[in-house]
Every structure is written in structure tokens, then in C-alpha cells.
Design an enzyme around this catalytic site. Structure first.
Site, PDB file in Angstrom:
ATOM      1  NE  ARG A  41      22.406  -8.465 -17.181  1.00 31.93           N
ATOM      2  CZ  ARG A  41      23.014  -9.595 -18.050  1.00 31.93           C
ATOM      3  NH1 ARG A  41      22.871  -9.527 -19.378  1.00 31.93           N
ATOM      4  NH2 ARG A  41      23.748 -10.490 -16.858  1.00 31.93           N
ATOM      5  CB  CYS A  87      23.800 -14.281 -30.394  1.00 43.00           C
ATOM      6  SG  CYS A  87      24.079 -16.261 -30.528  1.00 43.00           S
ATOM      7  CB  CYS A 100      25.936 -21.136 -26.332  1.00 39.37           C
ATOM      8  SG  CYS A 100      25.476 -20.024 -25.641  1.00 39.37           S
ATOM      9  CB  CYS A 155      22.123 -13.841 -26.303  1.00 39.92           C
ATOM     10  SG  CYS A 155      23.436 -14.206 -24.363  1.00 39.92           S
ATOM     11  CE  LYS A 215      21.112 -13.611 -18.292  1.00 40.79           C
ATOM     12  NZ  LYS A 215      21.754 -14.298 -19.889  1.00 40.79           N
ATOM     13  CB  CYS A 228      30.759 -15.317 -27.309  1.00 42.60           C
ATOM     14  SG  CYS A 228      29.578 -16.001 -25.377  1.00 42.60           S
ATOM     15  CE  LYS A 277      18.640 -10.384 -20.029  1.00 44.49           C
ATOM     16  NZ  LYS A 277      18.990 -11.593 -21.725  1.00 44.49           N
ATOM     17  NE  ARG A 306      24.936  -5.994 -23.789  1.00 42.78           N
ATOM     18  CZ  ARG A 306      25.404  -7.527 -23.042  1.00 42.78           C
ATOM     19  NH1 ARG A 306      25.117  -8.092 -21.936  1.00 42.78           N
ATOM     20  NH2 ARG A 306      25.698  -8.653 -23.644  1.00 42.78           N
TER      21      ARG A 306
END
Length: 569
Positions: free
Chosen positions: A151, A437, A482, A486, A217, A443, A219, A82
């Protein structure tokens, strides 16, 4: 609950990923050794966690799993890389570099993510180092695109208000640089200690993150009203730029957003950010840093499922958090300033900013740039990039903006789009406001399809909207494989969240501004049931809506979903 002080004072409490981080020698681990091990296509188990801090995920082609197992072969390991693009703006040269890298090292496609990043899929371990080098040669990088750090920092890419857009974008880059990990591990491993573009040597330690980094994470997104095109309320920090008399006055700051949750675990939930006040431009980096440090120190380091900032805030209380922020930053938050959002969608087609430059919003279905026999999108965009007459702006909705085009170059871009029959008009309104996603087949967390399945499902849903005369309604529809969210499903007007192959939970009730969570409507639906439900809902909407009422507002007003009682199967 273990906090940073707990594991500092009692190192034995650092388990799992927390131990891997603490023992990694500032993200080095044994990544170098893993890369040169040709016996396996994978990296060492601990290194799979550390690679994320370098912007890389180890994956497998899940559809080859059974076949390879029968042949007594290890799984077909591949890697996803990424690429950070703070603010989403890249040059023609960088676009061409991403195009070449995808062909040389990846699966021939470029994925535009919901966080304004480039993503490559299908990279083999033997090619991983060369691909990262090529990315850095373009003056982009993958560092901290994943992992327990801040991120890619997002910013509205479309400068409809050019006067403040440049300043807001500069602040985006300031925040990104300030919060980037300082360990030299990235340059050691991927660039053989070489720096690019005259960069300064990195610190041996992490003055901000420490060797423990963040609990999870983190954001950040900035936005310029009236468009909430980075969905700021879904971020740990959301900054709303406030313009007064043509100048940037500062930012309303929202904290505690996040989409992820775990089915069956009531401790987890999606949450939208809470606005806690207003910050002047000169103080914003300090305030943002202080939010990160509070999360570093007080976030849950025992259970990763409840380790995001939203849980820290809800556990401690918003008043405690605000006081802690003001104390740590030594900055008093000012009262929130008024603003208006009218949409969290992108603007398609040509638009001119106040500086006189043109910008073309181009729909990219699920962010996937590829060529097929009948749709040569990748070639078309490459031809535009080769002209070097625009920049390339990645949107938070997986779309592309061809930016900073002067008058005489507009016809050139129009001609290339026409030659390859690339047009926004070829897509329905529902399709243009959809997100998905990646999900299967790469994934590891996905239970169901998303990106590969949604286009065909929309083909069928379009027939229902057409039959009810609502085919021009810009209804937001999002699908994920899921519950991790995302594609930001939980504030869409309609969302499908995968539970098993071909089976989805259905959510209704988000709004066009991105400021309201939807609610569970029905569980465990297969395609025939999805289409049946939408037939009933769309017919009711077409005949019973108020003037200018959106679908999300209609479902809320008519109590198809409520705050208290989700309707379940």
C-alpha cells in the site's frame, strides 16, 4: 496452511478471496459490468474485493439501514476512495483538486489518513469513475491504496534534516513505483486505457505479484530519526534512515509489524517490527522486494486472520526469515547501526530546515478537513492553497504540514490562519496527540464510535488533566471502533478499542517513541467508567511520577500493566 505453491499445484485450494484474485484476470473481474448496472447502487460481490486493489471500498450508511429495510429498499451503498501520496507530499494544485473532488463527488470533507493518504467518503457508484478520473488528472491515483498488495509507502514528511530528507523521499518513491501492480486493469477501467504524464503501458501480467498477489495487505514506512512520525514498528517493513557525516549511510530494517487482531482468537495479536540489520541505500529496493516475495511465497493463504507477514515470521522464526532474505536478495545484512527516537508525534508550528525553508505543522483533529458554521478549516486551507506558496504534506498522525515556505510568504500564511481563527493553540495537548479511525457510521467492521466520539470524550478528559496539573503533558491517546488497529492503538500510551456501541477496552503502557506495545488494562468500559479510571490514573501520575517521566513509562513502572498479567474487569 496453504502457501502459494499449494494453491498453484492444487487450484481447488484457492478459496474465498484467493479464488477471486486468481480468477480476476489481473484485477479486472466484472468491475466494468458492475459500474454500468443501474439496477443497484452496489457492485457484484466478488468485485467488492477487487475494487480494494483499485483503492476503493464499498460501504453503506449504517444509520439508514433500518429505515431503508422498512421501506423495502436496498442499503444505501456508497464508496470510499483512497488516494496514494507516497511520502505524503502533494502540491497546491493537487490539494485544490482534492478539495473540489470532495465537494463534487464526496460528502464535502477530505480525510487525511494514518498512512499519509487522502480519503473521500460518500461517493455514489454513478460518480465513481468520474471521481477516479479527476484524481488521476491531478497526477495522483488510487491504485493499490487498498487490497492484498503493498500500500501507500510512508516517509517522514517534515524535512527537519533537509540534507538527507530529499534522498530518503526519493527512495520512498522508488519503492512505491517498484511495488505498484503492473496490470493495465486500472487504466482500462477508470481511464479508458489512457495514461497520464507520459506513462508507459503496463504489463499484461504481474511479474512480482503474479495473478495471486499477496496473502494480505502489506505496509512499508521510512523514517528519519529522531522522530518516528510514521510509526515504523507498526509496519510490515520499517526503514530507519541513518545519517553519517551529513550523508545517508543506509537504513536499519525492521520487519513483521502489524496492529490487527481478532478478539477471542489467541492466534492473532499486535506485533512491533523486529530490527534484523542494516542495508546500504543502493541495496534497499532489492531487499524490500525480497521481503515482499518471501511473504508472497510463504504467507498463509488459507486463513486471512493469520496471513500478515508477522505471522509468517513468527511461524518460521526470525533466523529462518533473515537467512531466506539474504539468500533471495543475495545481499548480506550488516549489523544494526545506532539511532535515537525521541517521539512518534508531529512537530507543530513553524520550523526551519537546513536549506532555509519553513514548514508549519498544523493540527487536524482526526484528520478530517471540513467546514462547520463556526470552524471553516476547509476554506482556510483552500485559501492557502490558492496562493500556491507552499506544498501540502500529510503526516502519519493525520495532521498537515504546510511545507517549503520562503521567508516572505510566512506572513501570508499566518494572516490567513488568523483570519479563520485556525491555531494549534486552540487545542489541548491531549487532543493534539490523539488519533481516531473513521469507525461508525460507514466502516462495516466497526463495533463502536471513534472519530465522531473522541472529540467530545477529550472535552471531558481535559477537565481531569487540568484538575491534576498535567494539561500540558503530551500523552498519546488513540481510539478505534474495532480491533483492526487502523489508528495504531496498540502502541499508544492510552488506547480505547471498541467492543460494542459505547463500550471499549482500555489499554495502557505504550511509549513516546512507538517502540513498546501497550497492554490490556480494563475491559468493556462505558464512558463513566473510562472517566473514573482516568481520574485515578492521572492523579497517581501527577503525584507519583519521576522527573521527566512520561505517562506510558509511569504506568509500566507502577505495574498498572505488565508483560504477564493484564488487569481485566
Amino acid at each position: 496452511m496453504n502457501t502459494l505453491d499449494d494453491i498453484r499445484n492444487n487450484p481447488e485450494k484457492a478459496v474465498g478471496v484467493e479464488k477471486i484474485k486468481a480468477d480476476s484476470n489481473y484485477l479486472r473481474g466484472t468491475i466494468n459490468e458492475s459500474l454500468i448496472d443501474r439496477i443497484t447502487g452496489a457492485v457484484a460481490e466478488d468485485d467488492t474485493q477487487l475494487l480494494k486493489f483499485h483503492g476503493i471500498y464499498q460501504q453503506t450508511d449504517r444509520e439508514l439501514g433500518s429505515e431503508r429495510k422498512q421501506q423495502k429498499l436496498e442499503p444505501y451503498f456508497i464508496f470510499m476512495a483512497r488516494v496514494r501520496v507516497p511520502g505524503g507530499i502533494s502540491t497546491s494544485e493537487q490539494w485544490l483538486a482534492m478539495d473540489r473532488i470532495s465537494d463534487e463527488y464526496g460528502n464535502g470533507t477530505v480525510k487525511l489518513t494514518t498512512r499519509q493518504a487522502f480519503q473521500f467518503h460518500g461517493i455514489l457508484k454513478a460518480n465513481l469513475k468520474d471521481s477516479i478520473k479527476k484524481i488521476n488528472d491531478s497526477l495522483l491515483d488510487t491504485i493499490s491504496a487498498c487490497g492484498d498488495v503493498n500500500r501507500n509507502v510512508m516517509c517522514s514528511p517534515n524535512p527537519l534534516n533537509a540534507d538527507i530528507h530529499a534522498e530518503v523521499n526519493d527512495i520512498t518513491h522508488q519503492i512505491s513505483r517498484h511495488l505498484t501492480p503492473q496490470s493495465p486493469a486500472y487504466h482500462e477501467i477508470w481511464l479508458d486505457k489512457q495514461l497520464v504524464a507520459g506513462g508507459e503501458p503496463a504489463a499484461e501480467t504481474e511479474p512480482l505479484y503474479t495473478k495471486h498477489y499477496l496473502p494480505r495487505k502489506f505496509k512499508i514506512a521510512l523514517v528519519i530519526p529522531p522522530y518516528n512520525d510514521t510509526d515504523i514498528f507498526t509496519n510490515d517493513i520499517g526503514l530507519i534512515a541513518i545519517e553519517e557525516n551529513g550523508k545517508l549511510a543506509g537504513f536499519n530494517i525492521a520487519v513483521g509489524g502489524g496492529m490487527g487482531n481478532t478478539i477471542g482468537d489467541e492466534r492473532t495479536y499486535p506485533r512491533l517490527g523486529t530490527i534484523i540489520g542494516f542495508v546500504e541505500p543502493g541495496n534497499i529496493t532489492k531487499v524490500v522486494e525480497s521481503v515482499v516475495l518471501i511473504q508472497r511465497d510463504f504467507g498463509n493463504r488459507e486463513d486471512r486472520k493469520i496471513a500478515r507477514l508477522k505471522y509468517t515470521i513468527d511461524n518460521k522464526g526470525i533466523d529462518w526469515f533473515t537467512n531466506a532474505l539474504e539468500t533471495r536478495s543475495n545481499i548480506k545484512l550488516l549489523p544494526e547501526k545506532p539511532y535515537t527516537f525521541k517521539s512518534n508525534q508531529d512537530v507543530y508550528g513553524w520550523g526551519k530546515d537546513t536549506a532555509g525553508n519553513w514548514h508549519f505543522g498544523l493540527f487536524i483533529e482526526n484528520g478530517r478537513i471540513r467546514d462547520t458554521a463556526n470552524f471553516r478549516l476547509k476554506t482556510c486551507v483552500r485559501k492557502i492553497a490558492e496562493k500556491a506558496i507552499c506544498d501540502f504534506r500529510l503526516s502519519g498522525n493525520q495532521n498537515l504540514i504546510l511545507g517549503n515556505v520562503i521567508d516572505q510568504n510566512k506572513p501570508i500564511i499566518d494572516a490567513i490562519l488568523s483570519e479563520y481563527e485556525i491555531s494549534n493553540d486552540n487545542h489541548s495537548a491531549l487532543r493534539k496527540y490523539s488519533l481516531a479511525c473513521v469507525a461508525l457510521n460507514t466502516c462495516p467492521l466497526a463495533f463502536a464510535e471513534a472519530e465522531r466520539y473522541l472529540p467530545g470524550l477529550i472535552d471531558k478528559i481535559d477537565k481531569i488533566t487540568l484538575a491534576n496539573g498535567i494539561e500540558k503533558d503530551e500523552i498519546s491517546l488513540r481510539m478505534t471502533g474495532c480491533t483492526n488497529g487502523c489508528a495504531r492503538p496498540y502502541n499508544a500510551e492510552i488506547a480505547f478499542v471498541g467492543r460494542a456501541p459505547g463500550v471499549y477496552n482500555m489499554y495502557l503502557g505504550g511509549n513516546r517513541e512507538g517502540s513498546r506495545l501497550n497492554r490490556l488494562y480494563k475491559e468493556m468500559l462505558k464512558e463513566p467508567e473510562i472517566l473514573k479510571e482516568l481520574e485515578v490514573l492521572f492523579k497517581a501520575y501527577a503525584t507519583g511520577r519521576k522527573e521527566q517521566e512520561t505517562f506510558g513509562d509511569f504506568t509500566w513502572r507502577k505495574a498498572y500493566v505488565t508483560d504477564q498479567i493484564p488487569i481485566t474487569a
